[in-house]
Design a protein around this motif. Structure first.
Motif, PDB file in Angstrom:
ATOM      1  N   PRO A  11      66.816  -5.314 -16.378  1.00  0.00           N
ATOM      2  CA  PRO A  11      68.219  -4.828 -15.748  1.00  0.00           C
ATOM      3  C   PRO A  11      68.647  -6.216 -14.766  1.00  0.00           C
ATOM      4  CG  PRO A  11      66.950  -2.928 -15.523  1.00  0.00           C
ATOM      5  CD  PRO A  11      65.970  -4.095 -16.088  1.00  0.00           C
ATOM      6  N   CYS A  12      67.952  -6.909 -14.070  1.00  0.00           N
ATOM      7  CA  CYS A  12      68.419  -7.991 -13.295  1.00  0.00           C
ATOM      8  C   CYS A  12      68.539  -9.257 -14.254  1.00  0.00           C
ATOM      9  CB  CYS A  12      67.478  -8.395 -12.301  1.00  0.00           C
ATOM     10  SG  CYS A  12      67.237  -7.212 -10.975  1.00  0.00           S
ATOM     11  N   SER A  13      68.082  -9.172 -15.633  1.00  0.00           N
ATOM     12  CA  SER A  13      68.522 -10.221 -16.447  1.00  0.00           C
ATOM     13  C   SER A  13      69.716 -10.425 -17.241  1.00  0.00           C
ATOM     14  CB  SER A  13      67.507 -10.176 -17.600  1.00  0.00           C
ATOM     15  OG  SER A  13      65.946 -10.426 -16.923  1.00  0.00           O
ATOM     16  N   LEU A  14      70.440  -9.176 -17.067  1.00  0.00           N
ATOM     17  CA  LEU A  14      71.523  -9.016 -18.128  1.00  0.00           C
ATOM     18  C   LEU A  14      72.622  -9.955 -17.714  1.00  0.00           C
ATOM     19  CD1 LEU A  14      71.866  -5.195 -17.894  1.00  0.00           C
ATOM     20  CD2 LEU A  14      71.130  -6.676 -19.722  1.00  0.00           C
ATOM     21  N   GLU A  15      73.114 -10.123 -16.358  1.00  0.00           N
ATOM     22  CA  GLU A  15      74.188 -10.786 -16.113  1.00  0.00           C
ATOM     23  C   GLU A  15      73.847 -12.414 -15.830  1.00  0.00           C
ATOM     24  OE1 GLU A  15      77.835 -10.140 -15.440  1.00  0.00           O
ATOM     25  OE2 GLU A  15      76.874  -8.856 -16.977  1.00  0.00           O
ATOM     26  N   PRO A  16      72.449 -12.688 -15.358  1.00  0.00           N
ATOM     27  CA  PRO A  16      72.198 -13.978 -15.047  1.00  0.00           C
ATOM     28  C   PRO A  16      72.216 -14.603 -16.592  1.00  0.00           C
ATOM     29  CG  PRO A  16      70.990 -12.817 -13.561  1.00  0.00           C
ATOM     30  CD  PRO A  16      71.687 -11.821 -14.326  1.00  0.00           C
ATOM     31  N   THR A  17      71.574 -14.058 -17.598  1.00  0.00           N
ATOM     32  CA  THR A  17      71.766 -14.636 -18.787  1.00  0.00           C
ATOM     33  C   THR A  17      73.032 -14.918 -19.444  1.00  0.00           C
ATOM     34  OG1 THR A  17      71.168 -12.574 -19.847  1.00  0.00           O
ATOM     35  CG2 THR A  17      69.213 -13.917 -19.349  1.00  0.00           C
ATOM     36  N   ARG A  18      73.770 -13.863 -19.328  1.00  0.00           N
ATOM     37  CA  ARG A  18      75.207 -14.100 -19.711  1.00  0.00           C
ATOM     38  C   ARG A  18      76.018 -15.338 -19.186  1.00  0.00           C
ATOM     39  NH1 ARG A  18      80.254 -12.867 -18.304  1.00  0.00           N
ATOM     40  NH2 ARG A  18      79.506 -11.929 -16.193  1.00  0.00           N
ATOM     41  N   LEU A  19      75.876 -15.284 -17.920  1.00  0.00           N
ATOM     42  CA  LEU A  19      76.644 -16.507 -17.121  1.00  0.00           C
ATOM     43  C   LEU A  19      75.801 -17.758 -17.467  1.00  0.00           C
ATOM     44  CD1 LEU A  19      77.004 -14.472 -13.778  1.00  0.00           C
ATOM     45  CD2 LEU A  19      78.705 -15.017 -15.417  1.00  0.00           C
ATOM     46  N   LEU A  20      74.671 -17.828 -17.577  1.00  0.00           N
ATOM     47  CA  LEU A  20      73.863 -19.227 -17.760  1.00  0.00           C
ATOM     48  C   LEU A  20      74.146 -19.683 -19.291  1.00  0.00           C
ATOM     49  CD1 LEU A  20      70.490 -18.497 -15.962  1.00  0.00           C
ATOM     50  CD2 LEU A  20      72.258 -20.257 -15.241  1.00  0.00           C
ATOM     51  N   ARG A  21      74.222 -18.585 -20.226  1.00  0.00           N
ATOM     52  CA  ARG A  21      74.442 -18.759 -21.635  1.00  0.00           C
ATOM     53  C   ARG A  21      76.062 -19.406 -21.815  1.00  0.00           C
ATOM     54  NH1 ARG A  21      72.140 -14.183 -25.881  1.00  0.00           N
ATOM     55  NH2 ARG A  21      70.436 -15.684 -26.633  1.00  0.00           N
ATOM     56  N   ALA A  22      76.784 -18.699 -20.997  1.00  0.00           N
ATOM     57  CA  ALA A  22      78.379 -19.225 -21.102  1.00  0.00           C
ATOM     58  C   ALA A  22      78.353 -20.633 -20.461  1.00  0.00           C
ATOM     59  CB  ALA A  22      78.785 -18.186 -20.365  1.00  0.00           C
ATOM     60  N   ALA A  23      77.535 -20.986 -19.559  1.00  0.00           N
ATOM     61  CA  ALA A  23      77.543 -22.402 -19.106  1.00  0.00           C
ATOM     62  C   ALA A  23      76.972 -23.322 -19.872  1.00  0.00           C
ATOM     63  CB  ALA A  23      76.974 -22.320 -17.687  1.00  0.00           C
ATOM     64  N   VAL A 120      70.032 -11.931  -8.312  1.00  0.00           N
ATOM     65  CA  VAL A 120      71.033 -11.004  -8.455  1.00  0.00           C
ATOM     66  C   VAL A 120      70.906  -9.810  -7.443  1.00  0.00           C
ATOM     67  CG1 VAL A 120      69.882  -9.426 -10.205  1.00  0.00           C
ATOM     68  CG2 VAL A 120      72.143  -9.733 -10.393  1.00  0.00           C
ATOM     69  N   SER A 121      70.093  -9.613  -6.798  1.00  0.00           N
ATOM     70  CA  SER A 121      69.730  -8.431  -6.306  1.00  0.00           C
ATOM     71  C   SER A 121      69.999  -8.593  -4.756  1.00  0.00           C
ATOM     72  CB  SER A 121      68.125  -8.209  -6.325  1.00  0.00           C
ATOM     73  OG  SER A 121      67.843  -7.064  -5.329  1.00  0.00           O
ATOM     74  N   PRO A 122      70.688  -7.689  -4.227  1.00  0.00           N
ATOM     75  CA  PRO A 122      71.287  -7.787  -2.687  1.00  0.00           C
ATOM     76  C   PRO A 122      70.218  -7.767  -1.750  1.00  0.00           C
ATOM     77  CG  PRO A 122      72.269  -6.018  -3.720  1.00  0.00           C
ATOM     78  CD  PRO A 122      71.574  -6.430  -4.851  1.00  0.00           C
ATOM     79  N   TYR A 123      68.991  -6.916  -2.265  1.00  0.00           N
ATOM     80  CA  TYR A 123      67.878  -6.573  -1.349  1.00  0.00           C
ATOM     81  C   TYR A 123      66.963  -7.771  -1.289  1.00  0.00           C
ATOM     82  CZ  TYR A 123      69.956  -2.044  -2.951  1.00  0.00           C
ATOM     83  OH  TYR A 123      70.824  -1.106  -2.904  1.00  0.00           O
ATOM     84  N   GLN A 124      67.183  -8.855  -1.866  1.00  0.00           N
ATOM     85  CA  GLN A 124      66.206  -9.955  -1.671  1.00  0.00           C
ATOM     86  C   GLN A 124      66.659 -10.854  -0.811  1.00  0.00           C
ATOM     87  OE1 GLN A 124      63.308 -10.097  -3.442  1.00  0.00           O
ATOM     88  NE2 GLN A 124      63.698  -8.288  -4.642  1.00  0.00           N
ATOM     89  N   TYR A 125      65.996 -11.853  -0.170  1.00  0.00           N
ATOM     90  CA  TYR A 125      66.420 -13.157   0.431  1.00  0.00           C
ATOM     91  C   TYR A 125      67.001 -14.119  -0.295  1.00  0.00           C
ATOM     92  CZ  TYR A 125      63.639 -10.339   4.037  1.00  0.00           C
ATOM     93  OH  TYR A 125      63.164  -9.181   4.765  1.00  0.00           O
ATOM     94  N   THR A 126      68.194 -14.130  -0.310  1.00  0.00           N
ATOM     95  CA  THR A 126      68.826 -15.079  -1.412  1.00  0.00           C
ATOM     96  C   THR A 126      68.596 -16.667  -0.982  1.00  0.00           C
ATOM     97  OG1 THR A 126      70.492 -13.421  -2.023  1.00  0.00           O
ATOM     98  CG2 THR A 126      70.909 -15.846  -2.563  1.00  0.00           C
ATOM     99  N   ASP A 127      68.627 -16.768   0.437  1.00  0.00           N
ATOM    100  CA  ASP A 127      68.466 -18.159   0.944  1.00  0.00           C
ATOM    101  C   ASP A 127      67.044 -18.664   0.675  1.00  0.00           C
ATOM    102  OD1 ASP A 127      67.530 -16.264   2.814  1.00  0.00           O
ATOM    103  OD2 ASP A 127      67.838 -17.449   4.604  1.00  0.00           O
TER     104      ASP A 127
END
Length: 246
Positions: A11-23, A120-127
């Motif tokens: 589930p966490c791979s769906l949007e990152p792969t879409r965006l990275l492929r588009a790039a 992609v998760s708001p529950y992780q420490y992004t920084d």
């Protein structure tokens, strides 16, 4: 660029792969998650990822599953104390282990850079994820491609549900499992308390309404009794007057 993308789950791979492929990136997914416990959970998440990736023509590499290595670093940090700062340190150790594995494999296999779906998760420490991704890539002599994918979390959730993907209810490690269970129990208790308070408030409202009805009935009964008494007096007076007339 040819990018090795560390993925925590399907589930966490769906949007990152879409965006990275588009790039324009050429993606290969690496499932390197020794943090996930128990082993059955690890296998279920891997299977979900592989099934989806196959449909998307995305190659998936499975990294080594070594819970003992994870326990020796992140597990040891997590055992030291149970507070927010220690949790952050535990997660940093966990990110470091997995992203270092990703960077080493990427350098060995000739990838240009690495990325991760963790952000992609708001529950992780992004920084912290950004720091550890950059550190691991620099140590391996490759590029780090970091993006904050949190704005796309809701869409990833919607898409994964529409696809019927298995969606886990904790991050992956034994600590997060216990923390998530405690949070669910707390939410359940809070909802139960709210329902009980609502029922109590409703009961008070019902009792007040019933008391008001009883008061109105008593008032009406008193009024009816008064009127009946008046009628009886008038009737007696009329009867007395009739008797006197005769």
């Amino acid at each position: 660029m040819r990018l090795l993308l560390h993925a925590c789950c399907g589930p966490c791979s769906l949007e990152p792969t879409r965006l990275l492929r588009a790039a324009g990136h050429d993606l290969t997914i690496l499932y390197a998650n020794s943090n996930i416990a128990p082993a059955e959970e690890y296998a279920r998440r891997l299977s979900t990822l592989q099934t989806w990736a196959s449909d998307e023509n995305l190659p998936v590499i499975e990294g080594p599953y070594n819970p003992a290595a994870w326990e020796a670093c992140a597990g040891r940090v997590g055992e030291a104390a149970n507070d927010p700062e220690r949790r952050r340190a535990r997660c940093r150790a966990c990110y470091r282990l997995r992203l270092e594995e990703t960077a080493r494999l990427a350098a060995a296999e000739g990838f240009d850079g690495i990325g991760t779906t963790l952000s992609v998760s708001p529950y992780q420490y992004t920084d912290v994820i950004r720091e550890e991704l950059n550190r691991a890539a620099a140590a391996a002599g490759i590029q780090a491609i970091f993006e904050d994918f949190r704005p796309f979390y809701d869409e990833a959730t919607r898409r994964s549900r529409s696809l019927g993907m298995y969606r886990q209810n904790y991050c992956g490690c034994r600590f997060s499992d216990a923390e998530a269970a405690a949070e669910r129990a707390e939410r359940k208790a809070t909802r139960a308390a709210a329902r009980e308070a609502e029922r109590a408030a409703h009961a008070d409202e019902l009792a007040a309404a019933e008391a008001e009805r009883q008061a109105r009935r008593a008032e009406r009964a008193a009024y009816d009794a008064k009127q009946a008494k008046k009628r009886a007096i008038l009737k007696a007076l009329r009867e007395q007057q009739t008797s006197e007339d005769h």
